[in-house]
Each structure stands twice: as structure tokens, then as C-alpha cells.
Design a protein around this motif. Structure first.
Motif, short mmCIF file in Angstrom:
data_model
loop_
_atom_site.label_atom_id
_atom_site.label_comp_id
_atom_site.label_asym_id
_atom_site.label_seq_id
_atom_site.Cartn_x
_atom_site.Cartn_y
_atom_site.Cartn_z
N ARG A 252 8.46 72.50 -2.30
CA ARG A 252 10.01 72.34 -1.91
C ARG A 252 10.66 72.02 -3.04
O ARG A 252 11.85 72.37 -3.10
N THR A 253 10.44 71.17 -4.15
CA THR A 253 11.41 70.85 -5.34
C THR A 253 10.70 71.47 -6.41
O THR A 253 11.54 71.16 -7.57
N GLY A 254 9.82 71.83 -6.58
CA GLY A 254 9.45 72.45 -7.89
C GLY A 254 8.60 71.55 -8.84
O GLY A 254 8.59 71.65 -10.10
N ALA A 255 8.47 70.33 -8.31
CA ALA A 255 7.82 69.31 -9.25
C ALA A 255 6.29 69.63 -9.47
O ALA A 255 5.67 70.32 -8.86
N TYR A 256 5.88 69.29 -10.80
CA TYR A 256 4.59 69.47 -11.41
C TYR A 256 4.45 70.84 -11.50
O TYR A 256 3.17 71.37 -12.08
N ARG A 257 5.43 71.73 -11.84
CA ARG A 257 4.98 73.18 -12.33
C ARG A 257 4.50 73.19 -13.67
O ARG A 257 3.89 74.07 -13.92
N HIS A 258 4.79 72.06 -14.44
CA HIS A 258 4.47 72.11 -15.81
C HIS A 258 2.75 72.24 -15.80
O HIS A 258 2.10 72.27 -16.96
N LEU A 259 2.16 71.59 -14.69
CA LEU A 259 0.71 71.60 -14.82
C LEU A 259 -0.12 73.00 -13.99
O LEU A 259 -1.11 73.13 -14.22
N MET A 260 0.87 73.93 -13.39
CA MET A 260 0.42 75.12 -13.24
C MET A 260 0.21 76.37 -14.22
O MET A 260 0.43 76.42 -15.25
N ASN A 261 -1.09 76.82 -13.90
CA ASN A 261 -1.37 78.23 -14.73
C ASN A 261 -1.05 79.36 -13.96
O ASN A 261 0.02 79.24 -12.82
N GLU A 262 -1.17 80.95 -14.40
CA GLU A 262 -0.65 82.07 -13.83
C GLU A 262 -1.17 82.04 -12.29
O GLU A 262 -0.49 82.75 -11.52
N GLU A 263 -2.64 81.99 -12.23
CA GLU A 263 -2.97 82.11 -10.87
C GLU A 263 -2.31 81.11 -9.88
O GLU A 263 -2.15 81.60 -8.76
N ASP A 264 -2.05 79.91 -10.27
CA ASP A 264 -1.39 79.07 -9.20
C ASP A 264 0.16 79.87 -8.89
O ASP A 264 0.53 79.70 -7.91
N VAL A 265 0.77 80.02 -10.02
CA VAL A 265 2.17 80.71 -9.58
C VAL A 265 1.85 81.76 -8.46
O VAL A 265 2.95 81.90 -7.84
#
Length: 310
Positions: A252-265
């Protein structure tokens, strides 16, 4: 129940949300329609807007108290203990459908939008997805099973308190983002004063991947463990939806995107599609269980073994 001591879609394809808002002759917005025709209701079962955690009502008071207890107790150490204990999958052997029926006994105290037995919500979600995405049978099944981890409330699974089973989820082991519902109660969580856990990255690193991140313990993470360890053939997007469908501060807010990898995206695209049906299909519309049961039993047979370890 025994008590114990096809191909995924192309994830590279950009998925567009098609939110069509019909307008009546007076220029006023009418019903919101998602994707291939799923109509979003204006209000939840109580006549309020969806996910409104501030409106005054008796149910809202209980929901806020739930989150107070949840935020105080969901620590990094607690989550590690729960994952170690329940990851053994040595409590029960039963089929997916038996688990669905078991959920008839429970109502989610963290949910401000619904007070129906869980089997109703599971089928509402799955059938709404099936109507709009008829060729994605893995997504239909994901809709049916996404909340099955709520059996943690059952005595056979330790009868965990609701704060350790339901509610919005969030990472532990790093700072609690301010977008998390009722964030104020984290001040009483011991990890807030632990320098190892209270920074932006905490025990993690940039782009480490959400599979390396510990999430607050509950039905999402438990069902993810059950599906994965029982070697489901659901695509990675299905497992991603199961584990993170309550991770509202991300989708909803895009928090914690800094922990994601390409598959997560890539998988997040499917989660955002799924979430519309998970949230907005909560209604008083009843599903004919006997009519749809054969279809879902065929999907269960396709993607899961006959009996699962829980």
C-alpha cells in the motif's frame, strides 16, 4: 484429520490495473469496477469504508486493542522461536479441504471489515478471482488457501492468541515503519530500544530479498512454511502472495522496498492484483460450497499432495 506428536504466467510482462469508474448522468462516480468486471462495494459488512482503523465503533475498539498487544509482543526473538517450533510441521496431518472446513470455527479479531466465518471469505476471494482470471488456476487456489494458517487458533495447533495469528504483518529485526497501522504501540516493543534491530536495515542488507527477512509471526508465514515444506507446485508468485498478503505497509505505501530483490518486484505485481480481491470481496454474498467444491478439489490435487504435514 490425523493428529501427530500447470504453468505460471510470464512474470516479465507488465501487469496493468484497469480501474474503471462508471459515471452516472449527474456526473457522480458510481460503482468501482476492477479488472474484468469485479464490482467493488462502497462499504464493508458494517457499513464503513474498508480498512478504517479510526472510526468509532465497538469493533474498532477491539481491533485497536488487538494491535496494541500485537505490536508489543512481535519481537525478533519471538518470531525466531515460533518459526523454529512450527516449522517442524509435526502437529497434524490433514488435507487442504479439511483445513478449510476447520476454519469455520473462527472469526478474525483484527479485521475491521468482516465478522463472517473464514471459509466464507476464502471462497468469496477465490471465486472473485476465478471470474476475472479464468486461466490462472494457481491464483484461484491461492485465493482459497491464503488464510489457512489461521488454524493456529485451533487447540490442535497450540491455540495461539489472535495477536500471534492474524493482523497486518511487518518485518522484525529492523525499524518499524511509521506507515504500519497503529504504529504508536511499537514504543513498548523491546526491539525499539535495541540498536541491532531499530535501524533502517537492522540485521538485513540492501536488496537482500524478502525471503531472507523475518516477518511478524502469524498465519501468513505459517501457511507459507506449510506449502513450501510440503513441496507445493504453486509458482513463486503464489507463495509470495501467501506470505505477504497481510504486508500492507509494503503493497500500500511502498515501505521496505529497499529489502526487495528482482524476483520480489515481479511477484509484487501479482500480490497487488490479488489484494484487491482479498480485501474487497468481503461481503454478505454467500457461496454455494457444494457447487464449487469439486473444482477446488481438482486444483488441490494438482498443486498439493493428498495429505499435508502441519
Amino acid at each position: 484429520m490425523t493428529i501427530l506428536c500447470e504453468h505460471p504466467p510470464a512474470f516479465g510482462v507488465e501487469l496493468e490495473e484497469k480501474n474503471n469508474i462508471p459515471v452516472d448522468h449527474d456526473g457522480q462516480e458510481n460503482e468501482l469496477v476492477l479488472d474484468e468486471g469485479f464490482v467493488v462495494p462502497d462499504t464493508n459488512s458494517f457499513g464503513h469504508t474498508f480498512r478504517d482503523y479510526d472510526i468509532e465503533s465497538e469493533r474498532q475498539k477491539g481491533v485497536e486493542e488487538f494491535y496494541r498487544t500485537n505490536h508489543i509482543n512481535q519481537t525478533y526473538g519471538f518470531v525466531k522461536r515460533m518459526r523454529e517450533e512450527y516449522g517442524k510441521l509435526n502437529r497434524v496431518e490433514m488435507s487442504i479441504w479439511e483445513c478449510c472446513e476447520l476454519l469455520n470455527e473462527f472469526i478474525d479479531e483484527s479485521d475491521p471489515d468482516l465478522d463472517e466465518p473464514q471459509i466464507e471469505h476464502l471462497l468469496q476471494t477465490a471465486e472473485a478471482i476465478r471470474k476475472d482470471y479464468p486461466d490462472e488456476d494457481w491464483l484461484h487456489l491461492t485465493g482459497l488457501i491464503h488464510d489457512l494458517g489461521k488454524v493456529l487458533l485451533h487447540p490442535a495447533f497450540g491455540e495461539l492468541p489472535q495477536w500471534a495469528v492474524v493482523g497486518d504483518t511487518f518485518p522484525v529485526g529492523c525499524a518499524f515503519d511509521e506507515s504500519i497501522v497503529h504504529h504508536k504501540y511499537f514504543t513498548e516493543n523491546p526491539d525499539c530500544n535495541n540498536s541491532a534491530y531499530n535501524s533502517k536495515y537492522g540485521v538485513y542488507s540492501e536488496g537482500c530479498g524478502l525471503d531472507r527477512v523475518l516477518m511478524s509471526w502469524g498465519h501468513d508465514d505459517y501457511m507459507y512454511l506449510v506449502a513450501k515444506e510440503n513441496k507445493t507446485t504453486l509458482p513463486s508468485a503464489g507463495l509470495f502472495i501467501i506470505r505477504y498478503h497481510s504486508f500492507y505497509t509494503l503493497h500500500r505505501t511502498g515501505a521496505y522496498r529497499h529489502l526487495m530483490n528482482e524476483e520480489d518486484v515481479e511477484n509484487l505485481k501479482w500480490l497487488k492484483i490479488f489484494n484487491k480481491y482479498d480485501l474487497y470481496s468481503k461481503s454478505k454474498v454467500r457461496i454455494d460450497v457444494d457447487k464449487v467444491k469439486p473444482y477446488y478439489l481438482s486444483l488441490i490435487e494438482k498443486y498439493f499432495p493428498a495429505k499435508l504435514r502441519w
